[in-house]
Design an enzyme around this catalytic site. Structure first.
Site, PDB file in Angstrom:
ATOM      1  CG  HIS A  72       1.271  -5.339  -8.868  1.00  0.00           C
ATOM      2  ND1 HIS A  72       1.085  -5.353  -7.500  1.00  0.00           N
ATOM      3  CD2 HIS A  72       1.413  -4.026  -9.207  1.00  0.00           C
ATOM      4  CE1 HIS A  72       1.107  -4.096  -7.038  1.00  0.00           C
ATOM      5  NE2 HIS A  72       1.308  -3.289  -8.044  1.00  0.00           N
ATOM      6  CE1 TYR A 129       3.796  -3.001 -11.402  1.00  0.00           C
ATOM      7  CE2 TYR A 129       3.934  -0.655 -10.992  1.00  0.00           C
ATOM      8  CZ  TYR A 129       3.214  -1.750 -11.394  1.00  0.00           C
ATOM      9  OH  TYR A 129       1.908  -1.612 -11.799  1.00  0.00           O
ATOM     10  CB  CYS A 140      -0.939  -0.016   1.207  1.00  0.00           C
ATOM     11  SG  CYS A 140      -0.085  -0.223   2.767  1.00  0.00           S
ATOM     12  CG  HIS A 141       1.365   3.067  -2.807  1.00  0.00           C
ATOM     13  ND1 HIS A 141       2.631   2.654  -3.156  1.00  0.00           N
ATOM     14  CD2 HIS A 141       0.514   2.349  -3.609  1.00  0.00           C
ATOM     15  CE1 HIS A 141       2.563   1.745  -4.112  1.00  0.00           C
ATOM     16  NE2 HIS A 141       1.291   1.523  -4.401  1.00  0.00           N
ATOM     17  NE  ARG A 169       7.227  -0.354  -6.420  1.00  0.00           N
ATOM     18  CZ  ARG A 169       6.114   0.248  -6.811  1.00  0.00           C
ATOM     19  NH1 ARG A 169       5.954   1.555  -6.659  1.00  0.00           N
ATOM     20  NH2 ARG A 169       5.127  -0.449  -7.348  1.00  0.00           N
ATOM     21  CG  ASP A 202      -2.123  -1.094  -5.798  1.00  0.00           C
ATOM     22  OD1 ASP A 202      -1.028  -0.553  -5.581  1.00  0.00           O
ATOM     23  OD2 ASP A 202      -2.784  -0.886  -6.841  1.00  0.00           O
ATOM     24  CE1 TYR A 251       0.237   8.712  -8.102  1.00  0.00           C
ATOM     25  CE2 TYR A 251       1.698   7.845  -9.782  1.00  0.00           C
ATOM     26  CZ  TYR A 251       1.261   7.856  -8.487  1.00  0.00           C
ATOM     27  OH  TYR A 251       1.818   7.020  -7.550  1.00  0.00           O
TER      28      TYR A 251
HETATM   29  C1  0GY Z   1       1.314   0.252  -7.786  1.00  0.00           C
HETATM   30  C2  0GY Z   1       1.138   0.502  -9.190  1.00  0.00           C
HETATM   31  C3  0GY Z   1       1.274   1.675  -9.851  1.00  0.00           C
HETATM   32  C4  0GY Z   1       1.878   2.840  -9.333  1.00  0.00           C
HETATM   33  C5  0GY Z   1       2.929   2.889  -8.528  1.00  0.00           C
HETATM   34  O1  0GY Z   1       4.663   3.967  -7.462  1.00  0.00           O
HETATM   35  C6  0GY Z   1       3.643   4.109  -8.152  1.00  0.00           C
HETATM   36  O2  0GY Z   1       3.230   5.195  -8.537  1.00  0.00           O
HETATM   37  O3  0GY Z   1       3.423   1.782  -8.035  1.00  0.00           O
HETATM   38  C7  0GY Z   1       0.791   1.745 -11.221  1.00  0.00           C
HETATM   39  O4  0GY Z   1       0.440   2.861 -11.673  1.00  0.00           O
HETATM   40  O5  0GY Z   1       0.742   0.705 -11.901  1.00  0.00           O
HETATM   41  O6  0GY Z   1       1.807  -0.786  -7.379  1.00  0.00           O
HETATM   42  O7  0GY Z   1       0.964   1.103  -6.991  1.00  0.00           O
END
Ligand code: 0GY
Length: 293
Positions: free
Chosen positions: A176, A152, A28-29, A120, A248, A45
């Protein structure tokens, strides 16, 4: 960039599935709050604030105990918002940072003290301007004891990343599952390639996450994400000590198809049908990576 976006559900349902006590949301963020933690000038974004209070309220609503907060690309390499959220969690959050590869060893150590346990590397071109493999490798070779690398990427570059991943001397966690095309099914080319990666090393873990990103209405899917469950349940069954799970939240860039977090939690028994698998997925596996000490 113009308006700030909202990519999360205002009122997620209460899940039917109750996670076991101690369960960890391992992906999560947090976004901001922007007034204290401005977004990176390179951010692709610009979200509304989704800070620690919101995250911890969701954690409690969904029946989780702990969070692993992954630095989101909109905050660049300034991990202050992630560290602030960890500091406010009363020991119930750990994190994954994104760093400038030139970071000094003392700064890495300070991140460790702030609850960071991994870094990451993001290879998604729509999220980051560059992903220098040689510089990533250099920093991966001098991480604090017990850390890992989260990667990622999307399925089309798995082959091209193999040599790079092979050279990383610490455990890997793949976000993912490297975004396989779940329309191909559990025996499709993408899942087979991902299994070959898992078979190449015993210290590669994966996040069984993001049905909403992988099983989409435009491909004939969507909630309740049956194609995702069909592809991912066999993976969890075959690699039970290598899987992690996460919401997420706040679902970066998902503003056009915002998932209901309660429904995401209800995917857990579909991909991990036994109590033993659920315990590995939600507690033992993430605990070994993030709360080993
Ligand atoms: C996720 C996926 C995305 C974004 C990010 O760090 C991020 O901005 O990971 C995405 O846009 O696919 O895991 O949060």
């Amino acid at each position: 960039m113009t308006d700030r976006i909202i990519s999360w559900h205002a009122n997620p349902s209460k899940p039917i599935y109750a996670p076991p006590p101690g369960a960890i949301d391992a992906h999560c963020h947090v976004f901001g709050p922007m007034a204290r933690f401005p977004f990176s000038p390179k951010a692709k974004y610009l979200p509304e604030d989704a800070g620690p209070d919101m995250l911890f309220a969701l954690r409690d609503h969904l029946g989780f105990d702990r969070n692993v907060i992954v630095q989101a690309s909109c905050h660049g390499t300034d991990n202050a918002a992630t560290l602030d959220a960890i500091a406010r969690s009363q020991g119930r959050a750990r994190g994954v940072a994104v760093v400038d590869p030139a970071i000094h060893d003392a700064e890495l150590q300070a991140l460790h003290e702030g609850g960071i346990r991994g870094i990451r590397f993001n290879f998604l071109k729509r999220l980051v301007d560059d992903a220098p493999k040689d510089r990533f490798l250099e920093v991966a070779r001098r991480l604090p004891q017990g850390w890992h690398v989260v990667i990622y990427f999307e399925a089309d570059i798995l082959g091209e990343l193999r040599a790079f991943m092979d050279a990383i001397p610490v455990p890997l966690v793949i976000d993912h599952m490297g975004r396989p095309d779940v329309t191909q099914g559990p025996d499709g080319a993408d899942m087979r390639a991902f299994r070959r990666l898992l078979d190449s090393r015993e210290d590669i873990h994966f996040k069984a996450t993001c049905p909403d990103r992988l099983d989409r209405p435009e491909d004939g899917g969507g909630d309740p994400w049956d194609m995702f469950a069909e592809c991912v349940a066999p993976l969890v069954a075959d690699y039970p000590d290598r899987c992690l799970w996460g919401t997420d939240w706040p679902h970066p860039n998902m503003q056009d198809a915002i998932p209901d977090d309660g429904h995401l939690v209800d995917m857990i028994p579909r991909i991990a049908p036994t109590e033993e698998l659920q315990r590995l997925l939600l507690i033992d596996n993430p605990e070994a990576l993030y709360w080993a000490d």
